[in-house]
Design an enzyme around this catalytic site. Structure first.
Site, PDB file in Angstrom:
ATOM      1  N   HIS A 145       0.823  -1.222   0.000  1.00 58.11           N
ATOM      2  CA  HIS A 145       0.000   0.000   0.000  1.00 58.11           C
ATOM      3  C   HIS A 145       0.850   1.263   0.000  1.00 58.11           C
ATOM      4  O   HIS A 145       0.358   2.337  -0.325  1.00 58.11           O
ATOM      5  CB  HIS A 145      -0.924   0.007   1.226  1.00 58.11           C
ATOM      6  CG  HIS A 145      -2.027  -1.002   1.126  1.00 58.11           C
ATOM      7  ND1 HIS A 145      -3.318  -0.670   0.776  1.00 58.11           N
ATOM      8  CD2 HIS A 145      -2.033  -2.346   1.297  1.00 58.11           C
ATOM      9  CE1 HIS A 145      -4.067  -1.762   0.759  1.00 58.11           C
ATOM     10  NE2 HIS A 145      -3.310  -2.793   1.068  1.00 58.11           N
ATOM     11  N   ASP A 151       3.422   9.495  -0.696  1.00 61.36           N
ATOM     12  CA  ASP A 151       2.243   8.744  -0.276  1.00 61.36           C
ATOM     13  C   ASP A 151       2.025   7.606  -1.258  1.00 61.36           C
ATOM     14  O   ASP A 151       2.206   7.808  -2.465  1.00 61.36           O
ATOM     15  CB  ASP A 151       1.018   9.685  -0.315  1.00 61.36           C
ATOM     16  CG  ASP A 151       0.007   9.400   0.787  1.00 61.36           C
ATOM     17  OD1 ASP A 151      -0.043   8.247   1.234  1.00 61.36           O
ATOM     18  OD2 ASP A 151      -0.707  10.328   1.185  1.00 61.36           O
TER      19      ASP A 151
HETATM   20  C1  GDG Z   1      -2.248   3.893   3.409  1.00 57.62           C
HETATM   21  C2  GDG Z   1      -1.211   4.573   2.524  1.00 57.62           C
HETATM   22  C3  GDG Z   1      -2.845   4.502   0.640  1.00 57.62           C
HETATM   23  C4  GDG Z   1      -9.456  10.254   7.343  1.00 57.62           C
HETATM   24  N1  GDG Z   1      -9.919  11.060   8.310  1.00 57.62           N
HETATM   25  C5  GDG Z   1     -11.039  10.510   8.784  1.00 57.62           C
HETATM   26  C6  GDG Z   1     -11.281   9.336   8.080  1.00 57.62           C
HETATM   27  N2  GDG Z   1     -10.279   9.193   7.204  1.00 57.62           N
HETATM   28  C7  GDG Z   1     -10.129   8.092   6.230  1.00 57.62           C
HETATM   29  C8  GDG Z   1     -10.231   8.617   4.826  1.00 57.62           C
HETATM   30  C9  GDG Z   1      -9.414   7.600   4.026  1.00 57.62           C
HETATM   31  C10 GDG Z   1      -8.427   7.067   5.052  1.00 57.62           C
HETATM   32  O1  GDG Z   1      -8.847   7.515   6.339  1.00 57.62           O
HETATM   33  C11 GDG Z   1      -7.009   7.607   4.821  1.00 57.62           C
HETATM   34  O2  GDG Z   1      -6.487   6.988   3.671  1.00 57.62           O
HETATM   35  P1  GDG Z   1      -5.174   7.504   2.932  1.00 57.62           P
HETATM   36  O3  GDG Z   1      -5.060   6.753   1.658  1.00 57.62           O
HETATM   37  O4  GDG Z   1      -5.305   8.964   2.685  1.00 57.62           O
HETATM   38  O5  GDG Z   1      -3.951   7.300   3.914  1.00 57.62           O
HETATM   39  P2  GDG Z   1      -3.259   6.135   4.863  1.00 57.62           P
HETATM   40  O6  GDG Z   1      -4.058   5.921   6.086  1.00 57.62           O
HETATM   41  O7  GDG Z   1      -1.884   6.626   5.093  1.00 57.62           O
HETATM   42  O8  GDG Z   1      -3.225   4.759   4.019  1.00 57.62           O
HETATM   43  C12 GDG Z   1      -1.914   5.403   1.451  1.00 57.62           C
HETATM   44  C13 GDG Z   1      -3.742   3.686   1.536  1.00 57.62           C
HETATM   45  O9  GDG Z   1      -3.000   2.987   2.533  1.00 57.62           O
HETATM   46  C14 GDG Z   1      -4.573   2.664   0.739  1.00 57.62           C
HETATM   47  O10 GDG Z   1      -3.757   1.835  -0.031  1.00 57.62           O
HETATM   48  O11 GDG Z   1      -3.658   5.333  -0.187  1.00 57.62           O
HETATM   49  O12 GDG Z   1      -0.973   6.004   0.605  1.00 57.62           O
HETATM   50  O13 GDG Z   1      -0.358   5.409   3.310  1.00 57.62           O
HETATM   51  O14 GDG Z   1     -10.222   6.542   3.580  1.00 57.62           O
HETATM   52  O15 GDG Z   1     -11.600   8.677   4.479  1.00 57.62           O
HETATM   53  N3  GDG Z   1     -12.351   8.553   8.288  1.00 57.62           N
HETATM   54  C15 GDG Z   1     -13.247   8.970   9.255  1.00 57.62           C
HETATM   55  N4  GDG Z   1     -13.046  10.089  10.010  1.00 57.62           N
HETATM   56  C16 GDG Z   1     -11.968  10.882   9.810  1.00 57.62           C
HETATM   57  O16 GDG Z   1     -11.803  11.895  10.500  1.00 57.62           O
HETATM   58  N5  GDG Z   1     -14.351   8.215   9.483  1.00 57.62           N
END
Ligand code: GDG
Length: 483
Positions: A170, A382
């Protein structure tokens, strides 16, 4: 190949449920997020298994909790218990103090303590042990992320059998200049090549990986071109695919049209009248570039006083890994910068940054996505960044601008519609904020339509389908067919 009876067995660091202390007792909270939502119907359809750490090794009767949660979810949950020392050396140590910063190109944040490596391998062996006990003939195994790169080797060495083993990374894969600094570079590459299929988020990550194979394991030969190529080493072939992860686009598009989200969006904007909202949403993590972004916002206010009173940066930071000292220091730095910028610019009736350090509910988050005119998503690096895609799916009025870091995996798919920036270039990021602020409704619509189409076309179901096809020559609907 998988037989008709073959189930999907998913292995990830954490289970898709969290066992937590609640008052004097314990409770189980179901996990949310795209991966769980997308995997659930497949796991239910054929009766699958999900293996991972339940998060609370101290909880009594954890097996009963997981059986109960599994019955509700419609598939089995198997816990991998970790001792406090394993949690420290494996999770906090090797995963969060070595692999996470190194794979995000942040070498000087690595703590290459040799003691962590032993535990990493041993804990991967534990996951492999639970996996072995959970297997039935014909099952396909899908292992997720950097915590578990050695599971295939451990599984095979424990006599796990010839099940197809796939792995998805990821996070990014670093270039040789960075990866070669890792003391365990050769065993990690060799371990990865014990999988049958490795999935990467972008071409860039796969290219970095093949360059590292050439540099470290000189004998590895790369063949083919296109979405899936292959690497040969030590008499084995591992296929290497590029599968950018997507979101459940229809869910976000549909939910953001509901009355609940519409009224939240209206409420947010009526509290910030006559101005554009610039939104940042990130887990507390130094890879997300939050201090750099705050500095860019300050530079934009300094250089372009027309923004004063006309924009508000809403920065949501979701608490994460607070037991790691680096993350506590980052929190202090963000608090300080927000205080400094607000102290410098606040005027009667206007505060430039609205900062929230907490997790929001889904509806609250969707309210912000739907109403913010600009999203400022500027990670230093990222794997993908799902927030960028979720923002586009929720921008149903198409009057929104995405400013995106060129170092987010998402830039490969969204570069055509977003304003791409180098997050280290403060002046350029400030200029992008100003450009977004002044962008005409027509240009916003054209760009946002392009972005929304890209997110819709390669959504989470496309992603799973592409990986299953590459792994076992099966399509998603075949997993759902006779469930
Ligand atoms: C890893 C990789 C890759 C965020 N704030 C709240 C909330 N979120 C949810 C978002 C989104 C998720 O969290 C964050 O996903 P990201 O992709 O931006 O980042 P990572 O957690 O670092 O994930 C990344 C991912 O894996 C998938 O392969 O994209 O690069 O680092 O879904 O919606 N959800 C809620 N409240 C919040 O305040 N409910």
């Amino acid at each position: 190949m998988m037989g008709a009876e073959g189930r999907l067995v998913v292995v990830s660091n954490r289970l898709p449920v969290a066992v937590e202390r609640e008052g004097d007792g314990w409770s189980v909270r179901p996990g949310s997020g795209g991966l769980v939502t997308a995997m659930a119907p497949i796991l239910r359809g054929r009766g699958g298994v999900w293996i991972g750490w339940p998060g609370a090794s101290g909880a009594p009767e954890i097996g009963r909790f997981l059986r109960q949660a599994g019955a509700e979810a419609g598939y089995d949950l198997r816990g991998v218990p970790l001792t406090a020392e394993e949690e420290r050396h494996f999770y906090i140590g090797f995963c969060n103090e070595i692999l996470w910063p190194l794979f995000h190109d942040l070498l000087d944040r690595c703590n290459m303590d040799p003691i962590y490596w032993e535990t990493y391998r041993a804990v991967n062996g534990k996951y492999a042990g639970v996996l072995r006990e959970s297997m039935s003939p014909g099952d396909m195994i899908w292992v997720h992320d950097y915590h578990l790169m050695a599971v295939a080797r451990e599984f095979r060495e424990q006599g796990g059998g010839e099940h197809p083993l796939s792995f998805f990374l990821h996070i990014p894969f670093p270039p040789p200049d960075i990866f070669l600094k890792l003391p365990w570079r050769a065993p990690i590459l060799e371990d990865l090549l014990r999988y049958d299929l490795i999935g990467f988020q972008t071409e860039r990550d796969r290219r970095n990986f093949t360059h590292c194979l050439h540099a470290v394991l000189r004998a590895a030969a790369i063949r083919g071109k296109g979405r899936v190529i292959s690497a040969e080493h030590g008499g084995r072939t591992t296929r290497l695919g590029v599968f950018p992860i997507g979101i459940d686009y229809d869910y976000f598009d549909r939910e953001s049209r509901t009355d609940e989200v519409a009224s939240r969006a209206w409420e947010i904007h009526s509290n910030l009248p006559k101005r554009q909202i610039i939104l940042g949403v990130d887990r507390l993590d130094y890879t997300k570039g939050i201090p750099h972004r705050l500095q860019a916002f300050r530079a934009a206010l300094l250089k372009h006083p027309e923004l004063i009173q006309r924009v508000t940066l809403v920065q949501i930071v979701v608490p994460s890994r607070e037991d790691v000292p680096e993350y506590r220091a980052l929190k202090t730095e963000i608090d300080r910068l927000v205080g400094e910028i607000n102290g410098q610019f606040t005027q009667h009736g206007w505060v430039p940054i609205q900062y929230m350090f907490r997790s929001l509910t889904r509806d609250q988050l969707l309210g912000y996505y739907r109403t913010a005119e600009i999203a400022l998503i500027t990670p230093l690096k990222d794997g993908m960044n799902l927030v960028a895609k979720e923002y586009c799916a929720c921008s149903i009025e198409e009057n929104a601008v995405l400013i995106l870091s060129e170092f987010a995996g998402a830039a490969a798919q969204l570069g055509g519609g977003a304003l791409l920036v180098n997050p280290y270039d403060r002046e350029a990021a400030a200029d992008a904020i100003v450009r977004a602020f002044h962008m005409s409704p027509e240009e916003r619509r054209t760009r946002m339509r392009r972005l929304r189409r890209a997110c819709q076309k390669q959504d989470i179901f496309w992603w799973i389908d592409a990986i299953l096809r590459a792994a076992v020559a099966k399509e998603l609907h075949e997993f759902l067919a006779d469930g």
